[in-house]
Each structure stands twice: as C-alpha cells, then as structure tokens.
Write an enzyme that holds these catalytic residues in place. Sequence first.
Site, PDB file in Angstrom:
ATOM      1  N   ASP A 196      37.803 -17.085  14.395  1.00  0.00           N
ATOM      2  CA  ASP A 196      37.270 -17.821  15.406  1.00  0.00           C
ATOM      3  C   ASP A 196      38.603 -18.584  15.970  1.00  0.00           C
ATOM      4  O   ASP A 196      39.077 -19.328  15.238  1.00  0.00           O
ATOM      5  CB  ASP A 196      35.893 -18.670  15.244  1.00  0.00           C
ATOM      6  N   ASP A 202      22.445 -12.268  18.513  1.00  0.00           N
ATOM      7  CA  ASP A 202      22.428 -13.954  17.792  1.00  0.00           C
ATOM      8  C   ASP A 202      21.167 -14.431  17.978  1.00  0.00           C
ATOM      9  O   ASP A 202      20.568 -14.467  19.011  1.00  0.00           O
ATOM     10  CB  ASP A 202      23.766 -14.634  18.417  1.00  0.00           C
TER      11      ASP A 202
END
Length: 239
Positions: A9, A131
């Site tokens: 990330d 998600d």
Amino acid sequence: MIELIPAIDIIDGKCVRLTQGDYATKKVYNEDPLEVAKMFEGNGIRRLHVVDLDGAREGRIINYRILERIATRTSLIIDFGGGLKQEDDLEIAFESGAQMVTGGSIAVKNPEMFTSWISKFGSEKIILGADAKEKKIAISGWEETTSQELVPFIKGYYDKGITKVICTDIARDGMLQGPAIDLYKEIRDEIPFLYIIASGGVSSIEDIEKLSEAGIPAVIFGKAIYEGKIQLKDLLRFT
C-alpha cells in the site's frame, strides 16, 4: 495450492499499512516499495497487490511511477488499485506495468463504466474489489459505507462477466485477528466458480492454511509480514 499475494500500500511514495482503512493510523514500513517487492520476489512470491492509497482518496491515479519501477525491475505479476475512475486511468496503469487492475468504488458509483471495462479489457484483467463493513459495501478508501449487500453485489458483477474478486472484511483489516473464513465460504457457496481472493485479518501461517483448507483460491496479506507475524521463509511451502 492457495495463491499468495502480498500487498504493498502506497502513500507519498512509501510502503505503508493502515488499520481498518483509517488514514490516521498510517504506519510507514519502508521508504522504498521497490525494495519490498524485490524482497517478496526473492522469496518465491510471483504475485503482488499494489494499492495507491493517495489515489483512492483523491479519485485519480497518483503513484503510477512506483508501479512502473516495480514492474520494470521485477518479474512480479501485479494487480493495481486505487483511484481508477476513468478509462485513461486504466491505460496509465497497464502502460505502467500492471497486468490487472482492481475496481471497487467505481463499480458502485458508475456501474456502466465498470461493466464497459470488463467488456473492453476482459475479465482476466479486471478484478472486482468488494470491500465490506458488516456485509455492506464500503467505498472511497473505505470512508463511505453504502446500503448495498455484499453477496448480491458480487453476484451481479459475476453475471456480467467478472471472474475474480478481492473481498476485504474491513473490520478485520490490519487487526491481525484472522480472516473472515465464514464470509468467504458464504460467497463460495453462492457463486461456486468465482475466483475469491481473501483479504484482511491474516495473522499467521495457520490462517493461510485454514483459507486453503476452506477451498479459497487466493489470499492477500500485508501487516502480518511487515510486523513479523509471518516469516517469508514459512511461505515457501505454498509456492
């Protein structure tokens, strides 16, 4: 054998992790994401999940130069997500070396465009990012929870040609409390031929083994590696 997909990330060009998607919890693990990618490759890893967290928040691809560096200096198969809102963003991602891209917020906010990407680029290149917070879809870097139910949302896109989904249980992300195996089983039972990539909560080799035993084909993990809960050498049995 379950496919192992470590996550990198990126915020401000650095390798970071968040807890439950909260940008205020940012922790920098390495100033150079390429160094991290090379470490993974050197330990038998073949896939990589790269998330442009700056892009996810800004709504446009930002860290494509980092993607390009990793793609040109490793042989890793990369899927890239974060800030993909226009077809031009996909072109940038693919030109920068991504073999696949993940669309999450766009699949909620502009389903026509996301569906057109599936048609144009093919389901092998487009991954659905689903998600969820309490089985409801969350978008915009997880800062907004919608009313859309997780499984029907995924099923709708499966019917439109999606074959791969990255599913993150936000409550578990970065918490190192184990993955949402029952949730993934529920999706698997509802959509048996879908390639499910589990994400969030992995804290140990045992968690990966449990996912494998449950028939989940792939897993994304990050913090467990960065915090030393999983040693890279322990992953060799899966590669």
